[in-house]
Design an enzyme around this catalytic site. Sequence first.
Site, PDB file in Angstrom:
ATOM      1  N   CYS A  66     155.643  10.949 105.290  1.00 48.57           N
ATOM      2  CA  CYS A  66     153.992  10.802 105.676  1.00 48.57           C
ATOM      3  C   CYS A  66     153.796   9.011 105.554  1.00 48.57           C
ATOM      4  O   CYS A  66     153.801   8.692 104.420  1.00 48.57           O
ATOM      5  CB  CYS A  66     153.159  11.622 104.823  1.00 48.57           C
ATOM      6  N   CYS A 103     150.083   8.460 103.750  1.00 47.78           N
ATOM      7  CA  CYS A 103     149.870   9.067 102.365  1.00 47.78           C
ATOM      8  C   CYS A 103     150.980   9.850 102.043  1.00 47.78           C
ATOM      9  O   CYS A 103     151.861   9.150 101.648  1.00 47.78           O
ATOM     10  CB  CYS A 103     148.620   9.549 102.402  1.00 47.78           C
ATOM     11  N   SER A 104     150.745  11.154 101.938  1.00 38.14           N
ATOM     12  CA  SER A 104     151.612  11.967 101.379  1.00 38.14           C
ATOM     13  C   SER A 104     151.908  13.323 101.742  1.00 38.14           C
ATOM     14  O   SER A 104     151.899  14.306 100.809  1.00 38.14           O
ATOM     15  CB  SER A 104     151.511  11.863  99.768  1.00 38.14           C
ATOM     16  N   CYS A 105     151.176  13.556 102.994  1.00 39.52           N
ATOM     17  CA  CYS A 105     151.209  14.657 103.626  1.00 39.52           C
ATOM     18  C   CYS A 105     152.765  15.646 103.362  1.00 39.52           C
ATOM     19  O   CYS A 105     153.677  14.961 103.799  1.00 39.52           O
ATOM     20  CB  CYS A 105     150.879  14.749 104.936  1.00 39.52           C
TER      21      CYS A 105
END
Length: 200
Positions: free
Chosen positions: A98, A101-103
């Site tokens: 991602c 961000c951090s999906c």
Amino acid sequence: MSEESPQAIRAEALESILIEKGLLTAKAVDDVIALYSERVGPLNGARLVARAWVDPQFKKQLLTDATSIVESLGFEGGQVEKLVVVENTDKVHNAVVCTLCSCYPWAVLGLPPKWYKDPAYRSRIVMEPRQVLAEMGVGLGSNVEIQVWDSSAEIRYMVLPMRPPGTQNLKEEQLAELVTRDSMIGVEVLVGVEVPGEAS
Ligand code: FE
């Protein structure tokens, strides 16, 4: 995170205060931890992978409509409202990131590893995937194409790793045990198992 890290101490202090004030029960905290470490975790993803290896019809469905499969299995954990599964072959290797961000698809892979949120991984896997994968232990031949999938709030990705050699006789449940979290992010290639009595 080690037991003594400042983050761990802070988390523990916060938990104590919330419990003391009656805003949280120790059981609620234990339930959340148990949910992600035991019931969610990468085991859900591993089960899908193992089933796809032994059942071509299921594999076809997984690659075309993973969202429905996850829905029908009722996996807890969320973050898979739209899940896309991409297949590794000897010609194409897929990896997931991602960049924003951090999906991450929690319901099939559990909690994301720390490095997944690291800005270095997020930028470099796109710019120089072959190099980053090699550093993570995945050496790919120049004939193997690399596809990097950028997750978002709308779409989450999971990799269907290649079935490792030497596993022809294993049952679905045994196969699931071989599937690692990292192989489903695409930063690990599963190695074959040693067949007892067979010299390699
Ligand atoms: Fe994200």
